[in-house]
Enzyme design. Sequence first.
Site, mmCIF file in Angstrom:
data_model
loop_
_atom_site.group_PDB
_atom_site.id
_atom_site.type_symbol
_atom_site.label_atom_id
_atom_site.label_comp_id
_atom_site.label_asym_id
_atom_site.label_seq_id
_atom_site.Cartn_x
_atom_site.Cartn_y
_atom_site.Cartn_z
ATOM 1 N N GLU A 34 46.215 18.375 0.385
ATOM 2 C CA GLU A 34 45.152 19.363 0.649
ATOM 3 C C GLU A 34 45.555 20.751 0.149
ATOM 4 O O GLU A 34 44.711 21.515 -0.317
ATOM 5 C CB GLU A 34 44.815 19.368 2.151
ATOM 6 C CG GLU A 34 44.028 18.114 2.533
ATOM 7 C CD GLU A 34 44.274 17.607 3.946
ATOM 8 O OE1 GLU A 34 44.782 18.367 4.789
ATOM 9 O OE2 GLU A 34 43.963 16.427 4.194
ATOM 10 N N GLY A 67 47.659 12.073 10.373
ATOM 11 C CA GLY A 67 46.705 13.169 10.525
ATOM 12 C C GLY A 67 45.807 12.931 11.726
ATOM 13 O O GLY A 67 46.187 13.173 12.871
ATOM 14 N N GLY A 68 44.607 12.422 11.469
ATOM 15 C CA GLY A 68 43.576 12.249 12.499
ATOM 16 C C GLY A 68 44.063 11.624 13.796
ATOM 17 O O GLY A 68 43.765 12.127 14.884
ATOM 18 N N SER A 112 45.569 7.416 6.830
ATOM 19 C CA SER A 112 44.850 6.538 7.764
ATOM 20 C C SER A 112 45.777 5.632 8.578
ATOM 21 O O SER A 112 45.454 4.472 8.827
ATOM 22 C CB SER A 112 43.792 5.713 7.026
ATOM 23 O OG SER A 112 42.838 6.583 6.425
ATOM 24 N N HIS A 135 51.441 19.277 0.673
ATOM 25 C CA HIS A 135 50.410 18.333 1.114
ATOM 26 C C HIS A 135 49.270 18.318 0.084
ATOM 27 O O HIS A 135 48.956 19.352 -0.505
ATOM 28 C CB HIS A 135 49.878 18.746 2.488
ATOM 29 C CG HIS A 135 49.030 17.686 3.114
ATOM 30 N ND1 HIS A 135 47.713 17.509 2.757
ATOM 31 C CD2 HIS A 135 49.319 16.730 4.035
ATOM 32 C CE1 HIS A 135 47.220 16.487 3.447
ATOM 33 N NE2 HIS A 135 48.177 15.994 4.231
ATOM 34 N N ASN A 173 50.577 15.603 11.733
ATOM 35 C CA ASN A 173 50.093 16.795 11.038
ATOM 36 C C ASN A 173 48.732 17.140 11.630
ATOM 37 O O ASN A 173 47.754 16.434 11.393
ATOM 38 C CB ASN A 173 49.983 16.484 9.537
ATOM 39 C CG ASN A 173 49.349 17.626 8.762
ATOM 40 O OD1 ASN A 173 49.129 18.711 9.288
ATOM 41 N ND2 ASN A 173 49.039 17.372 7.496
ATOM 42 N N TRP A 174 48.711 18.214 12.410
ATOM 43 C CA TRP A 174 47.459 18.564 13.103
ATOM 44 C C TRP A 174 46.476 19.309 12.190
ATOM 45 O O TRP A 174 45.368 19.626 12.613
ATOM 46 C CB TRP A 174 47.775 19.391 14.363
ATOM 47 C CG TRP A 174 48.377 18.580 15.474
ATOM 48 C CD1 TRP A 174 48.673 17.242 15.449
ATOM 49 C CD2 TRP A 174 48.743 19.050 16.786
ATOM 50 N NE1 TRP A 174 49.209 16.855 16.666
ATOM 51 C CE2 TRP A 174 49.261 17.945 17.500
ATOM 52 C CE3 TRP A 174 48.692 20.289 17.419
ATOM 53 C CZ2 TRP A 174 49.718 18.050 18.817
ATOM 54 C CZ3 TRP A 174 49.150 20.390 18.737
ATOM 55 C CH2 TRP A 174 49.653 19.284 19.429
ATOM 56 N N LYS A 175 46.909 19.620 10.971
ATOM 57 C CA LYS A 175 46.018 20.305 10.012
ATOM 58 C C LYS A 175 45.370 21.514 10.692
ATOM 59 O O LYS A 175 46.008 22.169 11.498
ATOM 60 C CB LYS A 175 44.994 19.303 9.445
ATOM 61 C CG LYS A 175 45.695 18.066 8.859
ATOM 62 C CD LYS A 175 44.801 17.201 8.011
ATOM 63 C CE LYS A 175 45.602 16.010 7.483
ATOM 64 N NZ LYS A 175 44.863 15.172 6.548
ATOM 65 N N GLY A 195 42.383 10.355 5.477
ATOM 66 C CA GLY A 195 41.138 10.636 6.193
ATOM 67 C C GLY A 195 39.989 9.718 5.817
ATOM 68 O O GLY A 195 38.837 9.982 6.161
ATOM 69 N N GLU A 238 51.734 9.912 0.445
ATOM 70 C CA GLU A 238 50.372 9.934 0.971
ATOM 71 C C GLU A 238 49.388 9.754 -0.182
ATOM 72 O O GLU A 238 49.033 10.740 -0.848
ATOM 73 C CB GLU A 238 50.086 11.262 1.677
ATOM 74 C CG GLU A 238 51.006 11.556 2.837
ATOM 75 C CD GLU A 238 50.358 12.500 3.855
ATOM 76 O OE1 GLU A 238 50.258 12.104 5.020
ATOM 77 O OE2 GLU A 238 49.939 13.610 3.479
HETATM 78 P P1 13P Z 1 44.951 10.861 8.107
HETATM 79 O O1 13P Z 1 45.958 10.173 9.003
HETATM 80 O O2 13P Z 1 43.873 11.551 8.869
HETATM 81 O O3 13P Z 1 44.457 9.950 7.037
HETATM 82 O O4 13P Z 1 45.740 12.053 7.370
HETATM 83 C C1 13P Z 1 46.949 11.789 6.727
HETATM 84 C C2 13P Z 1 47.580 13.061 6.346
HETATM 85 O O5 13P Z 1 47.092 13.782 5.490
HETATM 86 C C3 13P Z 1 48.792 13.475 7.066
HETATM 87 O O6 13P Z 1 49.417 14.535 6.449
#
Ligand code: 13P
Length: 251
Positions: free
Chosen positions: A99, A236-237, A215, A97, A11-13, A175, A169
Amino acid sequence: MEYRIPLIAGNWKMYKTCNEAVDAASRLVKLVSDIDGVDIMIAPPFTSLAVVSEVIRDSRIDLGAQNIFWEKEGAFTGEISPPMLISSGCQYVIIGHSERRQYFGETDETVNKRIKAASTSGLIPILCVGETETQRDDKKTFSVLDKQVKKGLESLILDEHHSIVIAYEPVWAIGTGKTATQDQVQEVHSFLRDMLENNFGNMIAKATRILYGGSVKPDNVSELMALPDVDGALVGGASLQPESFSKIIHF
Ligand code: 13P
């Protein structure tokens, strides 16, 4: 037969311009050319879907969007419909998600509308669920997840042509560098699989992939993937750098 092909999803957000997305996707295509037996998905921002779709066309990488609206078309300024995502090359869409729930007013009801619209249009929805740190401390993890899954999947029809993916999640692990422990992850994933069995039957429960997100990094992915009810990761990251994402894919 109980066999679920692992899915490693990135997920590149809200990261990467079109050029940056094309560059990262091209590097990833090369890095994963040897991969077999693992499904791979990347979800760039909407603006890069079409160009990235060209880059990954002949690779093993699938494309996902980060959100979807439930109407096919209409006066809904700023929204993106299922046919638009399909015509941009998407097979998957991330829905609900944390967020989106936290910053953009997403509710279980709107999540449910998006899930149904995605599924009936032929996309594979990835339903994201997870508790906050306070909810976990208050011992509400399972009641929160129960509500998110029940409402999110209400009146959804699943069969051999309509599948979903669930991503657990925990909000406190996103994050933050804090990964849930193996016991915490397995406990929740087996709870989610039981929920799938109660709501959709044994076959669907066995066939549905449940991903862990929060993470996930190259150095913790293998211990997570070793858990019986973990069928992949939503990253994510660590998915932003092709080299680290490739290491996760090669878990
Ligand atoms: P991180 O891997 O940066 O913790 O993010 C997880 C995430 O929200 C994937 O959708």
